[in-house]
Design a protein around this motif. Structure first.
Motif, PDB file in Angstrom:
ATOM      1  N   ARG A 454      44.962  36.623  47.007  1.00  0.00           N
ATOM      2  CA  ARG A 454      44.548  37.160  48.546  1.00  0.00           C
ATOM      3  C   ARG A 454      44.154  38.844  47.835  1.00  0.00           C
ATOM      4  O   ARG A 454      44.086  40.117  48.794  1.00  0.00           O
ATOM      5  N   THR A 455      45.872  39.039  47.330  1.00  0.00           N
ATOM      6  CA  THR A 455      46.402  40.563  46.694  1.00  0.00           C
ATOM      7  C   THR A 455      44.479  42.116  45.990  1.00  0.00           C
ATOM      8  O   THR A 455      43.468  40.695  45.589  1.00  0.00           O
ATOM      9  N   SER A 456      44.828  42.622  47.487  1.00  0.00           N
ATOM     10  CA  SER A 456      43.959  43.947  46.169  1.00  0.00           C
ATOM     11  C   SER A 456      44.193  44.730  45.461  1.00  0.00           C
ATOM     12  O   SER A 456      43.210  46.008  45.120  1.00  0.00           O
ATOM     13  N   ASN A 480      39.326  43.614  41.152  1.00  0.00           N
ATOM     14  CA  ASN A 480      39.724  44.413  42.098  1.00  0.00           C
ATOM     15  C   ASN A 480      39.397  46.105  41.888  1.00  0.00           C
ATOM     16  O   ASN A 480      39.618  47.338  42.965  1.00  0.00           O
TER      17      ASN A 480
END
Length: 698
Positions: A454-456, A480
């Motif tokens: 989920r990290t940006s 990202n």
């Protein structure tokens, strides 16, 4: 640099160039530092460096230099046969005489032993399991320890139960290190260890005596990405659509054997050259598939974690995960197969909704159970007993029994000897606090993997931080950092192919033909072959619970603790398709259901639905006898049979004499329930018994 180090560097550089076959080759940062620590200072060193950095060059060059100085052979502990094959080939190119002792070359053991005596072996590769083989441990290892010039422990994170791939046999290496003469250097290497694992490994190798050489773990060639798609069909359609556009050849990782086999077949049917590689693939086929991938004769191997540590294809073009590993560290280890000698390699994760359930299963499967451990210790004596004999005394499947024996062996409570296992008499304490901490660490790793998805922020930096890499920084290449580099669309034709493949229904339920050895020891008066007149016929199930298609639907319906609901119409319809394709010798004349205590509504409605659609009489369910089955899921065959023996009664059913009966259940696991139920039905007058279940465990 001292004069000694200068001389060593010149010799080491010549050895390195011979090893890699390039006259201009030079050391990477940290390589010579490690070599000098071993050769000049006889130190114990822990090297933590990224995959492809050249850890094998350190121990092969060190071996060559130490042998020139009169040292004995290097003992190299490696975890996988594929790793051994690659390392033996690499060593031969540099003139290093490397041989391996493993389960696949028994016919060579005597010759290898003779060559060790003649000192014509430079490197002996063994698995950690081999170190506890009684013959090797008691007859060959003591002399080898006295002569060893260097001990190498590859993939050293396996020593630590905090690591993502802990193996009890690796814990035994602590004793091996302690038994070495003080003059013998020790090298431990890994690419996947955070600070907690590093500290644990270093402590087991000698604590303050260990020199840790750690470098940056970023892989600048890798272009990371995560693509979240709505369901298994869409993920599979993405692969069908886009696999051909991925660079070169690569690996598609799945979380289960069934998924690997299904995906490889579906992609092959869609025109892609793909094959499954799992723990069930035999050794010869594994070697052939590895070679074909190295030669770019296949587009991809669809693999479980069985294809991981040690497989070396420097130009591997891509790694795709169909489902996420349970930790960022495990993920880093697998994606590190790609881009080792190329400027660019693509790494894509396609996470699935089922990932968490699969993680939970494997996390709990590896933990020892106190009650069963104590039962096993009670069953052991000072006389050797084989695992087969112990299975008849302790309710554990063979794989779980063997794992528990290894744990207890490392703890000193049992010992492997010729003929089996004995108890040592040493008091054993279940370390509940330690296992709670390990379980908590595993849960934290799972949450961290979900955060990775989920990290940006930069994905490579995230993985580096998970490994406590002080040099972590944005890569500038991942989705990202630079935007998605992968297509998200799937072709309509691919969606149709994937959908049809996942709707495909039906797996065979194999016949049990032998009673388990030791059944009579638990009060079940049978042994040997099951009489043909008491057997069931090969059966069918809609799907395995681990299947990508119907497996997901069935996992939801049959989840432990979930509500017992009637079998949905779409599931009954799919079951009818399986029955329509069943090539039975004679159509069943009636339907009987198993007396399910987990899912009585589901099982009864499935049986009645099949009977109605097939215009067959539904005779009801088998009656329970003597209180019904006493056991639960899991456990070994002896105890599973004991728990259902004499627990079913067919006398209340009006069976069609001599005619086939369809026996319906919700879930078939060990197959002992249907074995005993079929025996009751046949003894009550039924002809062939045809088992059918919505789901098959596996």
């Amino acid at each position: 640099m001292t004069s000694t180090e200068t001389s060593t560097r010149a010799e080491a550089l010549a050895c390195l160039r011979a090893l890699v076959g390039r006259p201009e080759a030079d050391f990477h940062d940290g390589q010579f530092e490690a070599i000098s620590a071993l050769v000049d200072e006889s130190q114990r060193a822990l090297v933590v460096q990224r995959t492809g950095w050249g850890k094998s060059a350190v121990y092969f060059v060190s071996t060559m230099l130490l042998r020139e100085r009169g040292a004995g052979p290097t003992l190299l502990v490696s975890p996988l046969l594929s790793l051994m094959r690659d390392q033996v080939e690499a060593a031969a190119r540099a003139g290093v005489r490397a041989l391996a002792i493993n389960s696949a070359n028994r016919h060579e053991w005597e010759e290898i032993t003779a060559r060790l005596r003649d000192d014509t072996v430079d490197v002996l590769l063994v698995s950690p399991e081999r170190l506890n083989n009684p013959d090797f441990r008691d007859r060959q290892l003591p002399a080898l320890i006295e002569r060893t010039g260097l001990l190498v422990i590859d993939e050293a994170h396996c020593i630590s139960d905090w690591g993502h791939d802990f193996r009890p046999d690796y814990r035994r290496l602590r004793e091996l290190v302690a038994a070495l003469p003080a003059r013998v250097p020790v090298l431990a290497t890994t690419a996947t260890a955070n600070e907690r694992v590093v500290a644990d490994v270093a402590e087991q190798l000698g604590g303050d005596r260990v020199r840790t050489i750690r470098g940056p773990l970023a892989r600048t060639s890798l272009r990371l990405g995560v693509l979240t798609l709505p369901d298994a069909a869409t993920r599979l359609a993405w692969l069908v659509t886009n696999l051909g556009e991925l660079p070169g050849s690569g690996i598609i990782y799945t979380l289960t054997v069934a998924a690997a086999e299904d995906v490889a077949r579906i992609l092959r049917e869609a025109g892609h050259e793909t094959y499954a590689y799992t723990g069930k693939t035999d050794a010869a086929e594994r070697e052939d598939l590895e070679q074909r991938l190295k030669l770019n004769e296949v587009k991809a191997l669809v693999a479980t974690s069985a294809l991981g540590m040690g497989f070396d294809k420097p130009d591997l073009g891509f790694v795709v995960h169909l489902g996420a590993p349970s930790s960022p560290v495990a993920y880093y280890q697998q994606v590190g197969r790609a881009g080792r000698a190329t400027d660019n390699a693509d790494v894509l994760l396609l996470p699935g909704a089922e990932d968490q359930a699969i993680w939970d299963y494997f996390a709990t499967a590896s933990m020892p159970d106190e009650r069963k451990a104590l039962a096993l210790l009670d069953a052991l004596t000072d006389q050797p007993q084989s695992t087969q004999v112990l299975e008849s005394k302790v309710d554990l499947k063979k794989s779980a029994l063997e794992l528990l024996l290894k744990v207890l062996d490392v703890d000193g409570a049992v010992r492997r000897v010729p003929g089996g296992w004995v108890g040592t008499g040493q008091r054993w304490r279940y370390d509940a606090e330690r296992y709670r901490r390990v379980a908590a660490a595993r849960e934290g790793e799972q949450r961290s993997m979900l955060d990775y998805e989920r990290t940006s922020e930069c994905r490579m930096q995230y993985l580096q931080l998970a490994l406590d890499d002080a040099d972590a920084r944005p890569c500038g290449r991942c989705d990202n950092c630079a935007g998605p580099w992968y297509p998200s669309a799937t072709a309509e034709s691919a969606r149709e192919v994937a959908g049809a493949a996942l709707r495909r229904a039906g797996v065979e339920v194999e016949v049990r033909k032998l009673w388990p050895t030791g059944a009579d020891s638990v009060g079940v008066p049978v042994r040997g072959k099951i009489a043909p007149a008491e057997q069931y016929e090969p059966g069918r199930a809609l799907a395995r619970l681990s299947d990508l298609g119907w497996g997901g639907r069935l996992r939801e319906l049959l989840a432990p603790g979930g509500p017992d609901v009637p079998c949905p119409p779409d599931v009954i319809g799919a079951c009818v398709q399986v029955l329509a394709q069943w090539d039975w010798a004679q159509r069943p004349a009636a339907v009987v259901s198993m007396p399910s205590r987990r899912r009585p509504r589901f099982t009864g409605s499935l049986a009645r639905g099949l009977a109605e659609i097939g215009h067959l009489p539904y005779l009801g369910e088998l009656a329970l006898s003597n209180g019904g089955p006493t056991g639960g899921p899991g456990g070994n065959s002896v105890f599973r049979l004991s728990s259902v023996w004499g627990r079913f009664d067919a006398s209340g059913l009006t069976l069609p004499t001599g005619a086939p009966v369809l026996l319906v259940d919700d879930l078939i696991d060990s197959r002992w329930s249907i074995t005993v139920a079929a025996r009751e039905l046949r003894n009550a007058g039924a002809g062939a018994v045809l088992p059918f279940a919505a789901a098959l465990q596996g």
